[in-house]
Enzyme design. Structure first.
Site, PDB file in Angstrom:
ATOM      1  N   GLU A 182       6.507  14.291  18.992  1.00  0.00           N
ATOM      2  CA  GLU A 182       7.099  14.317  17.652  1.00  0.00           C
ATOM      3  C   GLU A 182       6.410  15.379  16.803  1.00  0.00           C
ATOM      4  O   GLU A 182       5.190  15.340  16.627  1.00  0.00           O
ATOM      5  CB  GLU A 182       6.955  12.943  16.984  1.00  0.00           C
ATOM      6  CG  GLU A 182       7.722  12.866  15.686  1.00  0.00           C
ATOM      7  CD  GLU A 182       7.660  11.498  15.030  1.00  0.00           C
ATOM      8  OE1 GLU A 182       6.572  10.900  15.013  1.00  0.00           O
ATOM      9  OE2 GLU A 182       8.706  11.034  14.531  1.00  0.00           O
ATOM     10  N   LYS A 236       0.895  -1.177   0.000  1.00  0.00           N
ATOM     11  CA  LYS A 236       0.000   0.000   0.000  1.00  0.00           C
ATOM     12  C   LYS A 236       0.922   1.213   0.000  1.00  0.00           C
ATOM     13  O   LYS A 236       1.667   1.447   0.953  1.00  0.00           O
ATOM     14  CB  LYS A 236      -0.890  -0.084   1.241  1.00  0.00           C
ATOM     15  CG  LYS A 236      -1.395   1.178   1.877  1.00  0.00           C
ATOM     16  CD  LYS A 236      -2.237   2.080   1.054  1.00  0.00           C
ATOM     17  CE  LYS A 236      -2.670   3.304   1.846  1.00  0.00           C
ATOM     18  NZ  LYS A 236      -1.775   4.456   1.630  1.00  0.00           N
ATOM     19  N   CYS A 283      11.970  10.180  10.762  1.00  0.00           N
ATOM     20  CA  CYS A 283      11.786   9.577  12.094  1.00  0.00           C
ATOM     21  C   CYS A 283      13.032   9.801  12.912  1.00  0.00           C
ATOM     22  O   CYS A 283      12.992   9.800  14.137  1.00  0.00           O
ATOM     23  CB  CYS A 283      11.571   8.073  11.999  1.00  0.00           C
ATOM     24  SG  CYS A 283      10.344   7.619  10.825  1.00  0.00           S
ATOM     25  N   GLU A 332       7.451   0.444  12.694  1.00  0.00           N
ATOM     26  CA  GLU A 332       8.511   1.460  12.778  1.00  0.00           C
ATOM     27  C   GLU A 332       7.794   2.803  12.891  1.00  0.00           C
ATOM     28  O   GLU A 332       7.161   3.245  11.936  1.00  0.00           O
ATOM     29  CB  GLU A 332       9.365   1.384  11.505  1.00  0.00           C
ATOM     30  CG  GLU A 332      10.600   2.218  11.572  1.00  0.00           C
ATOM     31  CD  GLU A 332      11.415   1.873  12.781  1.00  0.00           C
ATOM     32  OE1 GLU A 332      11.660   2.776  13.584  1.00  0.00           O
ATOM     33  OE2 GLU A 332      11.792   0.694  12.947  1.00  0.00           O
TER      34      GLU A 332
HETATM   35  C1  UN1 Z   1      12.894   7.454   8.466  1.00  0.00           C
HETATM   36  O1  UN1 Z   1      12.929   8.644   8.707  1.00  0.00           O
HETATM   37  O2  UN1 Z   1      11.885   6.775   8.734  1.00  0.00           O
HETATM   38  O3  UN1 Z   1      18.613   7.165   8.927  1.00  0.00           O
HETATM   39  C2  UN1 Z   1      13.970   6.736   7.778  1.00  0.00           C
HETATM   40  C3  UN1 Z   1      18.075   7.945   8.141  1.00  0.00           C
HETATM   41  C4  UN1 Z   1      17.580   7.402   6.814  1.00  0.00           C
HETATM   42  C5  UN1 Z   1      16.293   6.706   6.982  1.00  0.00           C
HETATM   43  C6  UN1 Z   1      15.262   7.475   7.725  1.00  0.00           C
HETATM   44  N1  UN1 Z   1      18.551   6.485   6.270  1.00  0.00           N
HETATM   45  O4  UN1 Z   1      17.938   9.122   8.408  1.00  0.00           O
END
Ligand code: UN1
Length: 513
Positions: free
Chosen positions: A401, A190, A299, A265
């Site tokens: 966040e 998706k 993230c 995640e």
């Molecule tokens: C994300 O923000 O979900 O480590 C992934 C990093 C990237 C991946 C981020 N390689 O900032």
């Protein structure tokens, strides 16, 4: 999940806008609803990147059916042969990198160099993980009895539902897709509703690589229309999800009811510690990159800067000076350093946090804080890079966040205090420390309770051959990337072979009379 981007003014005529389809059982087909949604450029919402099918539960059911029909043949294809197709996929991604990069910047907003890095991460993940086709190591081990052999192999889990976010439009789908395939699973993806073109590009590349029909299926559409049907489908064995903590928890609850494997995640509230012995200019550069790269929509973003009181003023002055000079704009312009945020909802959420920072938390707004609305910014979702200073642990902007170009600076006096601040949030993805002192750095690496920790660089930039994931509210214990991802997409099967020619009983004690 946030609403997809909406055009402010639809200047481009619908007829000239390219229409894309779902990919089910090896065919590019319309959604059964016959409806489409617009994929809009967040830097200029008059630019419609394409029209994508607004899918529903019927489409999900068809895609799962196709994945089911393809499962046995794919599972029985030797892993090195599966991997050959994946290596070919890596080559196709590499050959098309320039076009995929541009498409990504247009639909997601990140600057071209970062979009190129995103496509490259997908290429790296593909080559690295395809190599597992000739490993997928299990193990042998002695058996308890003579003339008996014991070993353990990985087997595919079955049909996997992959739900991907907007912020890494090609890298994150590849983190899920490639290991799923090398392990012998078939999948339904998706796509992120704000970035469907990058997933279409990835899936088209799979088709071109010769991955058999039905092994990879793609559903476009909105989370609320297709998510529950996919997560709740009885033939789906595993859900791999990257996105918000709120959505992840809903998915986890449904998967728990159905006894599905679920890999999550989710959020982060990552911090960089800057010690008083740090190379300040290097720490400022790292903070700038960690906080404002990808407009803070990672993230792993460095959304907290925990700075020693002795160097606090010097650090803040240098940082704020640099942040003010960051060039915000359309990511397609090579001079741009910070692109737009993804959509109206995201923009309002971020502006909402800036309001909270100023008026409720009462932190000091050192720079930024506004939406950009004039001139080149008129038709996009732009926010000034924002720094809050004098932030105290426990403030909402310090705990929650924000997922935008906002960071906060928090003063501290001792390393233990800094570590408590970093650990004092509900997330645990990434952390960092700037110091020249080996003892301090090792102590921090030991005490920071995150899945990733950096010394003398920012919290972003994880590489594909190391495990990626976080502690606490960030995930549910799984790790993507590295070889550890294989533990998500395969299940262990223990095999015992008795070649003694007679009955040998295990777990039978010689009972002495
Ligand atoms: C994300 O923000 O979900 O480590 C992934 C990093 C990237 C991946 C981020 N390689 O900032």
């Amino acid at each position: 999940m946030a609403k997809a981007k909406e055009a402010k003014t639809k200047k481009s005529s619908k007829s000239s806008t390219k229409t894309y389809q779902n990919y089910i059982g090896g065919e590019w087909i319309k959604s059964s609803s016959g409806e489409y949604f617009d994929n809009v450029n967040p830097a200029d919402t008059t630019d419609i990147v394409g029209r994508f099918p607004k899918s529903n539960a019927d489409d999900v059911n068809r895609a799962v059916e196709a994945a089911k029909n393809a499962a046995t043949k794919w599972r029985r294809t030797p892993a090195p042969k599966r991997a050959e197709l994946l290596f070919r996929l890596g080559e196709i991604l590499r050959d098309n990198k320039k076009d995929f990069t541009r498409d990504m910047t247009r639909e997601m907003g990140k600057v071209l160099k970062e979009a190129g890095g995103d496509v490259q991460e997908a290429i790296d993940c593909t080559y690295y993980t395809a190599g597992e086709g000739r490993r997928l190591h299990g193990f042998t081990t002695p058996a308890e009895m003579p003339n008996k052999f014991a070993m353990c192999v990985r087997q595919p889990v079955g049909i996997c539902g992959l739900i991907t976010p907007f912020n890494f439009p090609m890298a994150i789908p590849s983190w899920k897709l490639i290991p799923a395939l090398v392990c012998g699973n078939t999948v339904v993806i998706k796509s992120g509703e704000d970035v469907p073109l990058s997933t279409v590009n990835l899936v088209k590349a799979c088709e071109e690589a010769g991955i058999p029909k039905g092994v990879v299926n793609l559903i476009n559409g909105h989370g609320e229309d297709v998510g529950p049907a996919l997560v709740g489908h009885e033939d789906i064995r595993l859900i791999s999800f990257t996105g918000s903590t709120k959505t992840g928890q809903i998915i986890a609850e449904q998967c728990a009811r159905d006894n599905k494997i679920v890999s999550l995640e989710m959020g982060g509230k990552n911090a960089i510690i800057v010690m008083d012995d740090a190379d300040i200019d290097n720490a400022v550069e790292g903070s700038l990159w960690g906080a404002f790269g990808t407009s803070g929509q990672r993230c792993t973003a460095s959304s907290r800067l925990v700075v020693h009181k002795k160097i606090y003023k010097k650090f803040v002055d240098k940082l704020v000076d640099k942040v003010k000079k960051l060039k915000v704009g359309n990511g397609l312009d090579a001079k741009t350093e910070v692109g737009p945020v993804i959509n109206e909802d995201a923009m309002q959420k971020i502006l909402g946090y800036i309001h909270i920072g100023k008026n409720i938390d009462k932190a000091t707004l050192a720079c930024g804080g506004n939406q950009l609305t004039k001139g080149e910014y008129k038709t996009g979702y732009f926010i000034e890079p924002t720094v809050f200073t004098d932030v105290k642990p426990g403030m909402r902007i310090e705990q929650e966040e924000i997922f935008g170009p906002v960071t906060c600076v928090i003063p501290f006096s001792t390393l233990d205090e800094a570590i408590d601040i970093v650990n004092g949030v509900k997330y645990g993805l990434s952390s960092a420390i700037y110091t020249q002192d080996v003892n301090q750095s090792f102590y921090a690496m030991q005490e920071l309770y995150t899945g990733i920790c950096y010394v003398n660089s920012a919290t972003i930039g994880a590489e594909v051959h190391l495990p990626f994931g976080g502690t606490k509210g960030t995930g549910n214990g799984h790790r993507e990337a590295g070889t550890q991802v294989l533990d998500i997409f395969s299940e262990w099967k223990s095999l015992y072979i008795d070649y003694s020619g007679k009955l040998q009983k295990a777990q039978i004690d010689e009972v002495e009379i």
